[in-house]
Scaffold this active site. Structure first.
Site: not given
Lengths: 363, 363
Positions: B221, B225
């Site tokens: 994750d 980003k």
């Protein structure tokens, strides 16, 4: 979409303008739908302009120095800008109150304003109201981003929060790079600090203070920045003199005009500051100079407060600034920090303002 | 200026949509030159729409629950939106890859996109290129603000820096609220931490983790980003699998599918994490999980690193996020921190996106 031309007029030839011109040169060279024409520049003594071909941003200061054209009053500049069929943006780098006082007139003539000066926005509330009433009735915009936090987009952040329907509960800020620098030498989060007067002297030697450090220590600059925030958030603050400011200037030194005299006498008052530092230390904390806007009680205040050593405000280094927005929607404050002073970053705030004005006024 | 109407279509009826609807209701009620019409909403099973009178934002989820209209495919939704003469904005709250894959098609039809999903932007580089090529050729916009940092305007900040001509040197971020929360229990800046597995369990109990915490601890994750940042800054990163990620998942547990099983076996690996914590402690530091984009070497990496206890990353509390932009013009990094997760702040990012799209497309 036709290419929209904007005439730019720069007032002031000091440090901010020097940092601004190379960035403007870059911006002018960018492809896009708008054409930027640097048409006018002036110092306090001279002016230089060319509305047809534009001035060269790279050599504008030299051209101004060589110019035979005497200084023009603001009204004369506005009249000149109105002779061109194109929209105009005034970039006010003078920091002069008499220029700020005429912003409503500038906007009435549909000339936009981009400025790093707080003079117009932290002065009388009447002037603030006149400026934004004139903007609302005009086809022009006023951008004041760099008036607080230099190139840090603190005002844009606040405006976005308000525009998205969030509710501001509190704004807290360490908004003086000078005072951050002094406090981080005087009461560092790790290691032993130096004396208060030595910390002030050190900041002066680093070029962080006003000629007379009294003008930083009196807290007025911080108060003016808080007032801009408070007014943007919706409070009708009358002026910097209507809010409680805890000055760091000893009463006995308030009238001392010369920076040298001030610094020479300051060590006599070190013991008072040291006592405050020791009291904070006993609590595991450090003092820092901050201001806050409390939207619930409608109050604005400025002065030293105690912070945990792991608090972001305590850890501020060099001349950094920091602002925390406490809002209804964010479970923890939104914090923005970084270099709050310096020509390059202040100039970036101006470039950002020009980009916003031209994008909003291009149709 | 005539009033410009925008039809809004919401895909997805989960937590983000629930938080978004009351904020949208507020936005619709604001005076201004644009009229927002909530025309369409769908879950994975049903749809509900009214292009003439619009749906009521307050009751949209109840109306959807009561609707007899079966689910529509994205292409059917696009065809519906095209029957209206007004501009349209698709708000994609599904997080579904098959929807993300069709963004180029959405934009080709001059329908704008606002989404909190990273699926389209951190996936294959080809999809990224297709999306922004389609946007450039269209009369539509795509806003991905809340895909990183939820409601924190990290992407807007980065775009502003680039747009003003500053140069990005490095981007460093603690971008997982879940990992911030785990590390601040495991290795707090003051006091003694709890064991690694207890810290993970605590974060799960607080609702901060995925059903299987493995999906937070693998660092993917965070990597996604960072990829959005890196691509916005100009790097052609192929995918999350093309960059080095230091996973926090023990090799032996990589294949464990159930969250319960994972948490039950995790304590066996506590001593490894404790050793790392003790080594950091001996240096007066704490470990934190961060990612960075180095624009000079063109590299992106993700993993645990050591920080001084007074470093802003070390002091992160709760599920806060933090990003630091190191640039050419700013003498110290520009830091933004705050709540990086949660329905309300993610919804704020969407509201901000709608405001930007409508203001850029209103003529």
């Amino acid at each position: 979409m036709p290419t929209q031309q904007f005439n730019l007029a720069i007032l002031g030839s000091g440090g901010v303008t020097k940092a601004f011109l190379p960035q403007l040169e870059w911006l002018i060279a960018q492809p896009g739908s708008r054409k930027l024409n640097l048409s006018f520049i002036s110092s306090s003594k001279k002016a230089c302009y060319d509305f047809e071909n534009g001035l060269c941003a790279e050599t504008a200061l030299e051209d101004l120095a060589a110019s035979q054209q005497a200084f023009l009053s603001l009204l004369e500049v506005l009249n000149l800008l109105e002779t061109s069929p194109h929209k105009a943006i005034l970039i006010d780098n003078t920091g002069a109150q008499d220029v700020a006082d005429q912003y409503p007139e500038v906007l009435k003539r549909d000339i936009s304003i981009v400025t790093p000066s707080k003079k117009a926005f932290a002065g009388s509330y009447r002037l603030w109201q006149d400026i934004f009433a004139a903007e609302a009735a005009s086809n022009a915009k006023v951008y004041i981003e760099s008036s607080v936090g230099a190139g840090l987009p603190m005002i844009a952040l606040l405006k976005n929060l308000l525009q998205s329907g969030d509710e501001i509960i509190k704004i807290e800020g360490a908004l003086s790079g000078t005072l951050s620098s002094i406090y981080s030498s005087f009461a560092p989060v790790d290691g032993k600090g130096i004396s208060w007067s030595a910390a002030v002297q050190k900041a002066k030697d680093l070029g962080f203070t006003e000629p007379n450090p009294r003008d930083d220590l009196n807290g007025l600059d911080v108060a003016r920045k808080l007032i801009v925030f408070a007014r943007l958030a919706g409070l009708s603050v009358e002026s910097a003199y209507s809010i409680p400011i805890q000055s760091l200037v000893p009463k006995e030194l308030e009238a001392v005009q010369s920076g040298e005299d001030f610094l020479q006498q300051l060590p006599e008052f070190d013991s008072h500051m040291e006592k405050a530092r020791n009291e904070a230390e006993a609590l595991g904390k450090v003092p820092r100079y901050v201001g806050s806007v409390d939207m619930v009680s409608g109050t604005v205040k400025v002065g030293p407060e105690l912070f945990d050593k792991t608090h972001p405000v305590a850890g501020l280094k060099g001349s950094d600034n920091l602002v925390s927005f406490y809002t209804k929607r964010y479970p923890s404050p939104l914090i923005l920090q970084g270099a709050g002073a310096g020509g390059d970053v202040t100039a970036m705030g101006l470039i950002g303002g020009i980009i916003k004005v031209t994008s909003e006024l291009s149709t």
